[in-house]
Structures are given as C-alpha cells and as structure tokens.
Design an enzyme around this catalytic site. Structure first.
Site, mmCIF file in Angstrom:
data_model
loop_
_atom_site.group_PDB
_atom_site.id
_atom_site.type_symbol
_atom_site.label_atom_id
_atom_site.label_comp_id
_atom_site.label_asym_id
_atom_site.label_seq_id
_atom_site.Cartn_x
_atom_site.Cartn_y
_atom_site.Cartn_z
ATOM 1 N N PRO A 152 0.611 -1.261 -0.057
ATOM 2 C CA PRO A 152 0.747 0.118 0.058
ATOM 3 C C PRO A 152 1.138 1.312 -0.335
ATOM 4 O O PRO A 152 2.447 1.381 0.572
ATOM 5 C CB PRO A 152 -0.817 -0.332 1.315
ATOM 6 N N ASP A 183 6.392 0.436 2.282
ATOM 7 C CA ASP A 183 6.947 0.998 1.619
ATOM 8 C C ASP A 183 7.959 1.995 2.250
ATOM 9 O O ASP A 183 8.662 2.884 2.020
ATOM 10 C CB ASP A 183 6.703 2.109 0.167
ATOM 11 N N ASP A 184 8.228 2.223 3.572
ATOM 12 C CA ASP A 184 8.702 2.990 4.242
ATOM 13 C C ASP A 184 9.690 2.247 5.176
ATOM 14 O O ASP A 184 10.180 2.450 6.519
ATOM 15 C CB ASP A 184 8.058 3.449 5.731
ATOM 16 N N GLU A 208 -2.831 -8.089 12.773
ATOM 17 C CA GLU A 208 -2.051 -9.262 11.626
ATOM 18 C C GLU A 208 -2.538 -10.410 12.670
ATOM 19 O O GLU A 208 -3.170 -11.456 12.098
ATOM 20 C CB GLU A 208 -0.560 -9.307 12.471
#
Ligand SMILES: *[C@@H]1O[C@H](CO)[C@@H](O)[C@H](O)[C@H]1NC(C)=O
Length: 226
Positions: A19, A116-117, A198
């Site tokens: 995401p 993406d971090d 999770e």
C-alpha cells in the site's frame, strides 16, 4: 545472487503487496523498495495507492524498469478517526482480491506484505518463496520476537504495551501461501481493533505449531522497520 540457488522455472512466484500514499518521503521510500525488488526474479508487485487515483510519478518510475507489477488506486473506506490508526487496510484487502481474481491457481505462489517505508534484506524473499502455509521471521527494531524450540514456533516474545496479541507480529514479518486465499475466500483484514490486524488475520488461518519459522529458526533479522 548466491542465495538464489534454485533453478529458474522452479521458483514459486511471490506477490508483494505494497500500500502507498502521498507524503513528503514517498518517492525516496518507493525507490528504495523498487531497487530492492529489482534484484529478484519471479515476483509480481502489487502497488495500491491509498486514494482516488494513481500517482503519475510512481507510474513513470515503474514503467522505466523491467519489473512485473500492477498499480491501481483504492479509496480508504474507514471513518476519518480511524484512518491514521489503521493505514493501508483497504488497500491490502484490494490486493488480496486482485490475486483471487487474477491468479492462475496452477502456479505456485506466496504472498508477502511489504510497506514502502521499510528496508528489506534480499534473503527474506528466498526464504519465504517456499512457504507451505504461513511463514514467520523476526523483524528488526520492533519488540517482536519469535521464540522457536526444536524447529517450532512456541510463542512470540515481548508484547507491545497493553497489547495481548496471540501472533505478535508485524505486517512484514510473515508470508502466506496463496492457496490459503483460495481456501478462505472471505479472508481479509478487519478494522475492529487497531494494532490487532495481523493477529486477527493469522488467527483465522493458522495455529502456533503450524507456523514455519524462517531465517535460521528466527535467529536472524531480515527486515528493518523504520
Ligand atoms: C531449526 O531447528 C531444527 C530443530 O532444532 C533443526 O533441525 C534445523 O536444522 C534448524 N534449522 C536451521 C535452518 O537452522
């Protein structure tokens, strides 16, 4: 790549669900992940923009490289108050649905959530590629620890304060075989409890003793959470 010692054609596909959203560091973060994934073979990268439309600069970056990918936008349906607490949930669920609609079930494949971090070591992708059902491994700079005895996960280490999670793992600390999606057609992340995404997801599909510990029985850290 010394650790990619299987023959080509034998490697199961890895879907990587990422995401992403607009923020000052997004292009730098995105490029770091892109350059990591460019080292891998046989992956399909699903990038899902949190918003109404995709970002033209991300599209340009992706088209400049030879990487199998699909990039699309999915709006966030959560109430405003919850949005900053639970990021990327609708986008990850959209990724799961994309796989259900597009994956050829004859193809062996696993699925991994990579935001993406974060920074990822290449070895994890080889380790998770052969996941039979659900694999776990330790993640750096979080308190999450995976305790393995005789090759079996027995429990997770330190809990975050005030949390009681059965599977105390980060989103990027596990991988699942894509078969699990088809055996659980309604499986998705749910927003009931922030911080429990999770564990709630994993509790629906697996048990502690069934988990496959990767990274040398969870003794090596493969990914750095930033
Ligand atoms: C993990 O532990 C089991 C049981 O102790 C052992 O047989 C296996 O070789 C270990 N795996 C690795 C990769 O170290």
């Amino acid at each position: 790549m010394p650790f990619q010692d299987y023959k080509e054609g034998e490697a199961p596909l890895i879907y990587i669900i990422t995401p992403t959203y607009k923020r000052p560091t997004r292009y730098a973060d995105f490029m770091r992940l892109l350059y990591t994934l460019l080292h891998l073979k046989n992956i399909h990268w699903l990038i899902i923009e949190d918003g109404e439309t995709t970002d033209v600069n991300i599209e340009k970056l992706l088209s400049a490289y030879d990487i199998q990918h699909t990039y699309f936008a999915q709006i966030n349906n959560l109430p405003k108050k919850k949005r900053s607490l639970i990021r990327g949930m609708d986008q990850r669920n959209a990724g799961l649905n994309w796989i259900r609609l597009n994956h050829n079930i004859e193809t062996r494949a696993v699925l991994y959530f990579a935001d993406d971090d974060n920074a990822y070591s290449l070895e994890i992708f080889d380790e998770i590629r052969f996941t039979k059902k659900v694999a776990v491994f330790p993640v750096g700079l979080t308190n999450d620890e995976v305790i393995v005895r005789n090759g079996k996960v027995v429990r997770f280490g330190k809990q975050r304060k005030n949390y009681q999670r059965k599977f105390a793992v980060d989103m990027a600390a596990f991988a699942i075989n894509v078969d699990v999606l088809f055996r659980n057609p309604k499986l998705q992340f749910e927003s009931k409890h922030p911080g429990y995404l999770e564990t709630n997801f994993l509790e629906k599909i697996t048990t502690m003793s069934e988990l496959e510990p990767k990274s040398y029985n969870c003794t090596r850290v493969r990914k750095i959470k930033t």
